[in-house]
Design a protein around this motif. Structure first.
Motif, short mmCIF file in Angstrom:
data_model
loop_
_atom_site.label_atom_id
_atom_site.label_comp_id
_atom_site.label_asym_id
_atom_site.label_seq_id
_atom_site.Cartn_x
_atom_site.Cartn_y
_atom_site.Cartn_z
N SER A 182 -4.09 9.46 -7.68
CA SER A 182 -2.78 8.78 -7.70
C SER A 182 -1.73 9.59 -8.44
N GLY A 183 -2.17 10.64 -9.13
CA GLY A 183 -1.23 11.43 -9.93
C GLY A 183 -1.22 11.01 -11.39
N ALA A 184 -1.97 9.96 -11.73
CA ALA A 184 -1.99 9.47 -13.10
C ALA A 184 -2.94 10.31 -13.96
N ALA A 185 -2.48 10.65 -15.15
CA ALA A 185 -3.33 11.34 -16.12
C ALA A 185 -3.94 10.30 -17.04
N ARG A 186 -5.17 10.55 -17.49
CA ARG A 186 -5.76 9.67 -18.50
C ARG A 186 -6.63 10.50 -19.43
N ALA A 187 -6.94 9.92 -20.58
CA ALA A 187 -7.78 10.59 -21.57
C ALA A 187 -8.76 9.57 -22.12
N PHE A 188 -10.01 10.01 -22.33
CA PHE A 188 -11.03 9.08 -22.84
C PHE A 188 -12.07 9.87 -23.61
N PRO A 189 -12.82 9.20 -24.50
CA PRO A 189 -13.84 9.91 -25.28
C PRO A 189 -14.92 10.50 -24.38
N ILE A 190 -15.44 11.66 -24.76
CA ILE A 190 -16.45 12.30 -23.92
C ILE A 190 -17.68 11.42 -23.74
N LEU A 191 -17.96 10.56 -24.71
CA LEU A 191 -19.13 9.69 -24.57
C LEU A 191 -18.94 8.68 -23.44
N GLU A 192 -17.72 8.54 -22.96
CA GLU A 192 -17.46 7.63 -21.83
C GLU A 192 -17.38 8.37 -20.50
N LEU A 193 -17.70 9.68 -20.52
CA LEU A 193 -17.68 10.43 -19.25
C LEU A 193 -18.96 10.19 -18.44
N HIS A 194 -20.10 10.39 -19.10
CA HIS A 194 -21.38 10.29 -18.39
C HIS A 194 -21.95 8.88 -18.50
N ARG A 195 -22.74 8.51 -17.49
CA ARG A 195 -23.37 7.19 -17.46
C ARG A 195 -24.87 7.31 -17.71
N LEU A 196 -25.46 6.24 -18.18
CA LEU A 196 -26.92 6.16 -18.17
C LEU A 196 -27.35 5.83 -16.74
N PRO A 197 -28.62 6.12 -16.37
CA PRO A 197 -28.99 6.03 -14.96
C PRO A 197 -28.96 4.61 -14.40
N GLY A 198 -29.48 3.64 -15.16
CA GLY A 198 -29.54 2.26 -14.66
C GLY A 198 -30.15 2.21 -13.28
N GLU A 199 -29.52 1.43 -12.39
CA GLU A 199 -30.03 1.30 -11.02
C GLU A 199 -29.38 2.32 -10.08
N THR A 200 -28.38 3.05 -10.56
CA THR A 200 -27.64 3.97 -9.69
C THR A 200 -27.55 5.36 -10.31
N PRO A 201 -28.70 6.06 -10.43
CA PRO A 201 -28.66 7.38 -11.06
C PRO A 201 -27.88 8.42 -10.27
N ASP A 202 -27.56 8.11 -9.01
CA ASP A 202 -26.74 9.04 -8.22
C ASP A 202 -25.29 9.01 -8.68
N VAL A 203 -24.89 7.96 -9.39
CA VAL A 203 -23.53 7.89 -9.92
C VAL A 203 -23.60 8.34 -11.38
N GLU A 204 -23.17 9.55 -11.64
CA GLU A 204 -23.46 10.16 -12.95
C GLU A 204 -22.34 10.06 -13.96
N THR A 205 -21.13 9.83 -13.48
CA THR A 205 -19.99 9.77 -14.42
C THR A 205 -19.12 8.56 -14.11
N HIS A 206 -18.18 8.31 -15.01
CA HIS A 206 -17.19 7.25 -14.80
C HIS A 206 -15.92 7.78 -14.15
N LEU A 207 -15.94 9.02 -13.67
CA LEU A 207 -14.78 9.55 -12.95
C LEU A 207 -14.64 8.81 -11.62
N ILE A 208 -13.41 8.59 -11.18
CA ILE A 208 -13.22 7.99 -9.87
C ILE A 208 -13.22 9.13 -8.84
N PRO A 209 -13.54 8.83 -7.57
CA PRO A 209 -13.57 9.90 -6.57
C PRO A 209 -12.25 10.68 -6.54
N GLY A 210 -12.38 11.99 -6.58
CA GLY A 210 -11.19 12.84 -6.53
C GLY A 210 -10.54 13.10 -7.87
N GLU A 211 -11.06 12.49 -8.93
CA GLU A 211 -10.47 12.70 -10.26
C GLU A 211 -10.91 14.07 -10.79
#
Lengths: 316, 168
Positions: A182-211
């Motif tokens: 969308s053109g929006a910039a954001r900033a977040f702690p590195i600990l919020e970048l990666h995810r734990l595997p849970g039920e969807t280990p194929d989804v590895e980060t909290h980045l949105i598609p194309g970010e």
């Protein structure tokens, strides 16, 4: 390698726009992990957007005494930066503990964070892997899991994140800066970048598609000593079995979880007067094993107090 | 896809499938077979070339990513008639058996010595704020991305050391 189309991005805005518009597009910067996985047909993007020449390779002083590292800065340049060597040495130590000289010359800061696991079942396309093929199962659970996670794993995935650099950044409390389609910039702690595997280990980060990751920002270094220590099967150029970054009272562990593992329980215990050995014992209360990786618990139990002592100038 | 790479000082116009690695472009398209394909996954270092003076694994890079880059391969380092001092050192010290890894070793060694001259640290660098003490441990660590299956490592260290000089 499966066929794909290629473009060189002229701007970060153009890159995220293309990533949003073109199906199954991926960014490529250094390419050292992505091309390896494309050759094995584990990754098969239809389109590559080369962001490697975007003007995001500066390391800049921040007004608060921190440092902004552009996402395209190579691992070698970050490790060699005089400011980082003198004020954030744990970051230099972590980077030079990873890969080879050739790889660090190509690998970028953003790409290092987004590299994929080295789990053998992820790499072997004949084996089940929920990360590579969701729903196919986890071959590592009852298999050759010597390298697998002991913190935060799930029944769907026990893979670890392979980055050394990210472990130091986690201990330093770094911030990740991104640009969204969308053109929006954001900033977040590195600990919020990666995810734990849970039920969807194929989804590895909290980045949105194309970010797109555009920078990593280091806050001023915490009070106290810093050190990175890594244990592995050979002296150089091998993935870790366990690693630890100590920065003042902050402790992060590597090669033991699906993400850089900030040892918050150990930090809290240390802050309330526990010894390093007592502190890591508290953290290990939540560790679990799957058989062959059980030795990692004892490894972490010994490694972390030694690193804390070393960071504090006590012999280790 | 059209791309132009300056290879050993000469601009070479290529028209390659985007999947073509820099290594395959050098070997298969340009016929420069000095750079070797060992593992093709960045683990062995046989494909090491210099891009704008910096060593990389040419197997883990696409040719189309190098439009306008200056690439130096072993063919640009020295010739049979005029060997580079590092090549002479590898001969003098008997720093190979089969020779397959040697072009990568030599390209890597030359760029590695520049990295030391530029004071880039390695994991053997104990004092990160001072000048590098270029010990044999430093040398070995910095060359760990180049595997020699014949295990000529002591001679490779001797060859590189003879060019680099003894540690200060």
């Amino acid at each position: 390698m499966r066929p794909f189309t290629y473009e060189r991005a002229e701007s970060a805005q153009g890159a995220v726009k293309a990533a949003a518009e073109i199906a199954n597009a991926k960014f490529i910067a250094g390419g050292t992990n992505l091309l390896d996985l494309m050759k094995l047909e584990i990754e098969h993007p239809a389109h590559l957007i080369d962001v490697g020449r975007l003007p995001l390779a500066q390391v800049e002083d921040m007004p608060d005494g921190g440092l902004r590292i552009g996402a395209m800065t190579t691992n070698s340049h970050v490790a060699a930066d005089a400011r980082i060597r003198s004020r954030w040495p744990v970051l230099t130590q972590a980077i030079v503990a990873g890969g080879s000289g050739q790889l660090r010359n190509k690998a970028t800061t953003g790409g290092n964070l987004l590299q994929r696991t080295r789990c053998a079942y992820f790499y072997d396309t004949a084996k089940p892997c929920n990360k590579r093929r969701p729903g196919s199962g986890c071959g590592a659970l009852e298999g050759l899991n010597r390298n697998s996670a002991i913190f935060g794993a799930s029944h769907a995935c026990i893979a670890t994140h392979p980055s050394d650099m990210a472990v130091a950044l986690a201990a330093l409390g770094a911030t990740v800066e991104t640009l969204s389609p969308s053109g929006a910039a954001r900033a977040f702690p590195i600990l919020e970048l990666h995810r734990l595997p849970g039920e969807t280990p194929d989804v590895e980060t909290h980045l949105i598609p194309g970010e797109l990751i555009t920078a990593v920002v280091l806050p001023p270094p915490p009070e106290g000593g810093q050190v990175y220590r890594k244990v592995r099967d050979r002296a150089s150029y091998a993935a870790g079995l366990a690693s630890v970054a100590v920065a003042g009272g902050n402790i992060a562990l590597g090669a033991v979880a699906h993400k850089p593992w900030r040892a918050a329980d150990a930090e809290a215990a240390l802050a309330s007067g526990a010894s390093p050995a007592e502190a890591i014992a508290v953290e290990l209360n939540q560790a679990s094993e799957n058989g062959r990786n059980g030795f990692k618990i004892n490894l972490v139990r010994r490694l972390v107090p030694a690193a804390i002592d070393q960071a504090n100038g006590r012999s280790a | 896809m059209r791309t132009t790479i300056i290879v050993n000082g000469e601009a070479r116009a290529l028209d390659v499938d985007p999947r073509t690695t820099l290594l395959d472009a050098l070997r298969e398209t340009l016929g420069l077979t000095g750079s070797k394909k060992g593992c093709d996954h960045g683990q062995c270092g046989a494909c090491t070339v210099l891009v704008n003076g910096v060593r990389i694994n040419s197997c883990l890079s696409l040719a189309v990513m190098h439009d306008g880059d200056a690439v130096t391969t072993i063919e640009g380092i020295g010739t049979v008639e005029k060997l580079h001092p590092m090549q002479v050192a590898f001969l003098t010290e008997d720093a190979f058996q089969c020779g397959y890894c040697t072009p990568g070793q030599i390209c890597s060694a030359l760029a590695m010595l520049q990295e030391v001259a530029d004071n880039w640290p390695s994991q053997e660098t104990t004092d990160l704020t001072g000048p590098i003490a270029f010990t044999d441990d430093e040398l070995r660590e910095r060359m760990s991305g180049n595997i020699c299956r014949c295990s000529a490592y002591p001679q490779i260290v001797a060859a590189i050391r003879s060019v680099a000089g003894e540690p200060a």
